[in-house]
Design an enzyme around this catalytic site. Sequence first.
Site, PDB file in Angstrom:
ATOM      1  N   CYS A   1      -4.229  -7.804  10.641  1.00  0.00           N
ATOM      2  CA  CYS A   1      -5.680  -7.832  10.241  1.00  0.00           C
ATOM      3  C   CYS A   1      -6.509  -7.941  11.542  1.00  0.00           C
ATOM      4  O   CYS A   1      -6.755  -9.291  10.658  1.00  0.00           O
ATOM      5  CB  CYS A   1      -5.849  -8.665   9.084  1.00  0.00           C
ATOM      6  SG  CYS A   1      -5.025  -9.515   8.669  1.00  0.00           S
TER       7      CYS A   1
ATOM      8  N   GLY B   1       1.672  -5.448  -1.621  1.00  0.00           N
ATOM      9  CA  GLY B   1       0.241  -4.601  -2.020  1.00  0.00           C
ATOM     10  C   GLY B   1       0.988  -2.953  -1.426  1.00  0.00           C
ATOM     11  O   GLY B   1       0.565  -1.972  -1.180  1.00  0.00           O
TER      12      GLY B   1
END
Length: 471
Positions: free
Chosen positions: A401, A286
């Site tokens: 994350c 991504g």
Amino acid sequence: MRLPPDSLAFQMLGAAAAVRAVSEGTALPQAIEDAAAQLRLDRVRDAATRGALQDIAYRTMRQFGTARALVTRLVTRPPGAQVDSLLAVALALLVEQAPGQRQDKDSQDAAQGASGRAGYSTFTVVDQAVSAAASEPKTAHARGLVNAVLRRFLRERKALLAEVNRDEQARWNLPPWWLRMLREAYPEQWTDLAASVNVRPPMTLRVNTARVSVKQYQTDLANAGLAGTVVGPQAVRLVRAVPVTQLPGFAEGAVSVQDAGAQLAAPLLEVADGMRVLDACAAPGGKTGHLLELADIDVTAVESDPQRATRINENLARLGKEARIVVGDASRPADWWDGQPFDRILADVPCSASGIVRRHPDIRWLRRETDIAKLITEQRRIVSQLWPLLKPGGILVYVTCSIFPTEGEEQARWFGAQLADAIRLQAPGQLLPGTRTTTPSAGEQGEKDSGHASLPSDHDGFFYARFQKRA
């Protein structure tokens, strides 16, 4: 007794198999794939059944602490792994609808499931759970037990939930060590953060503004009967999640699915045409695709998992972009580096994934407290090995994350002290899930942030730090 694939009983059996596999250490996406294969579900022909199975498995993982505590409370003798998992699935569906449970608007919407499915009636859940048990030779003997346990829960659910919720793991659906780390890091916010893990996240899109403006894409969504809110420079949050096949322009690469917080990574590198860029730990691609949308650059994408590396290729092909994809260990550049330094490096390193657990509810049950120290060591090794590959004047962006400071601010300070010639620049710092953020981290020289502190209004949890190598 053979169950029809479109029955809730059949789908609960598949979800129970996936849940059991997670309990044995398998990640939920793979567990669902294995369960679907075992049930001989075709990806195209049985897409609706697979979707329902996945939806139920994800719901169960979000309520797994409560469901497991209820099974332990209501079953005096171990019923066997298959029955145990089937009961957990059924109880999770019932708990999700129980009065008094935390039900803000997001969680109410979440109860409709990933594909817009409505919550099942209590009668349907009990009836279909019993049918599921009766359909399998190894569980048929327990159909009476399943019926009795679920009906007792419905009769006494208020008292039973109050009782099991005295245990923090059951109440918050998080392991005790995870809760302790939240308390220590966020003494005033930990309850909100603990509750947020069971709220279904939004579906957010990244608009490829080289092809279509954000405003025009909102019009395209409206023409397709969909609605979206702008939550970032290229980010549009859908009012309702839909399959990607329903997104206008998706197949042509006009838009991608990417969390609004994750969309901050590529702009932070400040890429320009002609730059040589390294995307380390790149799968599923991504951020790689986003970088290539921003400028005409030469990108090397490194990924250690061969299967995940193929996903980078697939994603870039849809976008009409190309990169040099290398299967290798980011912490061992001698195995794959061609000797030419990079202008920019994105170090999106392996971490606890504590910031994306609302999207991946199995993570909390798979992670162990001992994993954190290993991850910290690996993060330091990767960044330390990548730093010599950066040109003088170049920028490295460190991303996790995670919402644990040991993987965020504490690591950034360590890098600032250990990396030769490193200048810490401004960056968003710690982003907490939802609409809450901490104060963006200050750069060593107090540099202007160039607009990077403009944060999206809803996102997963991330940590961002930037370092420039002295020229």
